[in-house]
Design a protein around this motif. Structure first.
Motif, PDB file in Angstrom:
ATOM      1  N   LEU A 211       0.827  -1.201   0.000  1.00 43.29           N
ATOM      2  CA  LEU A 211       0.000   0.000   0.000  1.00 43.29           C
ATOM      3  C   LEU A 211       0.861   1.251   0.000  1.00 43.29           C
ATOM      4  O   LEU A 211       2.076   1.177   0.203  1.00 43.29           O
ATOM      5  N   GLY A 212       0.220   2.376  -0.235  1.00 44.84           N
ATOM      6  CA  GLY A 212       0.962   3.625  -0.214  1.00 44.84           C
ATOM      7  C   GLY A 212       0.096   4.831  -0.465  1.00 44.84           C
ATOM      8  O   GLY A 212      -1.043   4.724  -0.914  1.00 44.84           O
ATOM      9  N   ASN A 213       0.660   5.983  -0.168  1.00 43.55           N
ATOM     10  CA  ASN A 213       0.029   7.280  -0.403  1.00 43.55           C
ATOM     11  C   ASN A 213       0.974   8.135  -1.236  1.00 43.55           C
ATOM     12  O   ASN A 213       2.198   8.076  -1.062  1.00 43.55           O
TER      13      ASN A 213
ATOM     14  N   PHE B 171       5.704  10.696  -0.939  1.00 40.31           N
ATOM     15  CA  PHE B 171       5.388   9.316  -1.305  1.00 40.31           C
ATOM     16  C   PHE B 171       5.661   8.445  -0.096  1.00 40.31           C
ATOM     17  O   PHE B 171       6.739   8.510   0.489  1.00 40.31           O
ATOM     18  N   SER B 172       4.665   7.636   0.304  1.00 37.82           N
ATOM     19  CA  SER B 172       4.773   6.821   1.519  1.00 37.82           C
ATOM     20  C   SER B 172       4.333   5.384   1.244  1.00 37.82           C
ATOM     21  O   SER B 172       3.160   5.049   1.408  1.00 37.82           O
TER      22      SER B 172
ATOM     23  N   SER C 242       8.047   3.455   4.737  1.00 44.50           N
ATOM     24  CA  SER C 242       8.997   4.535   4.485  1.00 44.50           C
ATOM     25  C   SER C 242       8.243   5.740   3.944  1.00 44.50           C
ATOM     26  O   SER C 242       7.074   5.641   3.560  1.00 44.50           O
ATOM     27  N   SER C 243       8.930   6.855   3.903  1.00 47.39           N
ATOM     28  CA  SER C 243       8.318   8.078   3.402  1.00 47.39           C
ATOM     29  C   SER C 243       9.409   8.983   2.839  1.00 47.39           C
ATOM     30  O   SER C 243      10.491   9.099   3.422  1.00 47.39           O
ATOM     31  N   ILE C 244       9.116   9.583   1.699  1.00 45.10           N
ATOM     32  CA  ILE C 244      10.003  10.569   1.073  1.00 45.10           C
ATOM     33  C   ILE C 244       9.173  11.820   0.825  1.00 45.10           C
ATOM     34  O   ILE C 244       8.073  11.730   0.269  1.00 45.10           O
TER      35      ILE C 244
ATOM     36  N   ILE D 293      -4.098   3.568  -1.401  1.00 43.90           N
ATOM     37  CA  ILE D 293      -4.458   2.384  -2.183  1.00 43.90           C
ATOM     38  C   ILE D 293      -3.701   1.202  -1.615  1.00 43.90           C
ATOM     39  O   ILE D 293      -2.522   1.316  -1.285  1.00 43.90           O
ATOM     40  N   SER D 294      -4.369   0.039  -1.505  1.00 44.56           N
ATOM     41  CA  SER D 294      -3.692  -1.148  -1.028  1.00 44.56           C
ATOM     42  C   SER D 294      -4.126  -2.372  -1.815  1.00 44.56           C
ATOM     43  O   SER D 294      -5.194  -2.387  -2.424  1.00 44.56           O
TER      44      SER D 294
END
Length: 195
Positions: free
Chosen positions: A26-28, A50-51, A68-70, A191-192
């Motif tokens: 998943l991520g955002n 972006f995570s 993680s996250s950038i 979204i996952s």
């Protein structure tokens, strides 16, 4: 007809949450842009983040994984600019509970390492360059709602979180400790997919 409705409801419910032994991805992704123009001055700001997360669901309710996250931000003013690069990596634990139909409620507990790199450039009458680097840790809890769209693919909605983080800088910039309670003040969609 009643049997068909019962079978349909059971089928939808069986896909409403991820099953034991699956991989969760998943991520955002976020982007923000703003332009301002005042009398004699102007400014722009652009931010991207972006995570991503990857986890293993080891039983029907519990998932453990890495996150993680950038995040990159650039603010440009008439006489200078400020750039910020932030990075974090850590682990998370999720507890998910089906609440009926295609919906499930869950909470993520995440913790890990974070870093920040800030560069400020002033090109005015007295030009200077200032760079500040910091590192620290974070911990947070994020409750959310999962809506299953099709076979483990779904949308995640959250309305805030509670967390604590620190950043210790290597130069004269002040160290920071941040407590965040944002229920009802923030909203995000992710979204996952379970494989």
């Amino acid at each position: 007809m009643k049997k068909l409705l019962l079978i349909t409801a059971m089928t939808v419910f069986s896909f409403a949450h991820a099953q034991k032994g699956t991989i969760l991805v998943l991520g955002n992704v976020g982007y923000y842009s703003e332009k301002r123009s005042d009398s004699g001055s102007s400014s722009t700001q652009k931010t991207f983040n972006f995570s991503p997360k990857v986890g293993y669901q080891y039983n029907d309710n519990w998932t453990v994984g890495v996150e993680s996250s950038i995040a990159n931000s650039k603010q440009t003013y008439t006489i200078g600019e400020v750039k910020s690069n932030n990075f974090s990596v850590g682990g998370f634990v999720r507890y998910m509970k089906p609440i009926g139909g295609i919906f499930s409620a869950y909470a993520d507990l995440g913790t890990g390492y974070q870093s920040s790199d800030i560069t400020q450039i002033n090109g005015g009458m007295d030009p200077f360059l200032f760079e500040s680097k910091g590192s620290g840790f974070y911990v947070g809890v994020t409750p959310a709602l999962f809506v299953n769209i099709n076979k483990g693919f779904g949308l995640n909605f959250n309305l805030g979180s509670i967390g604590y983080s620190t950043l210790n800088y290597s130069n004269a910039r002040s160290d920071t400790q941040n407590f965040n309670f944002s229920f009802g003040q923030a909203f995000s969609i992710g979204i996952s997919k379970n494989f």
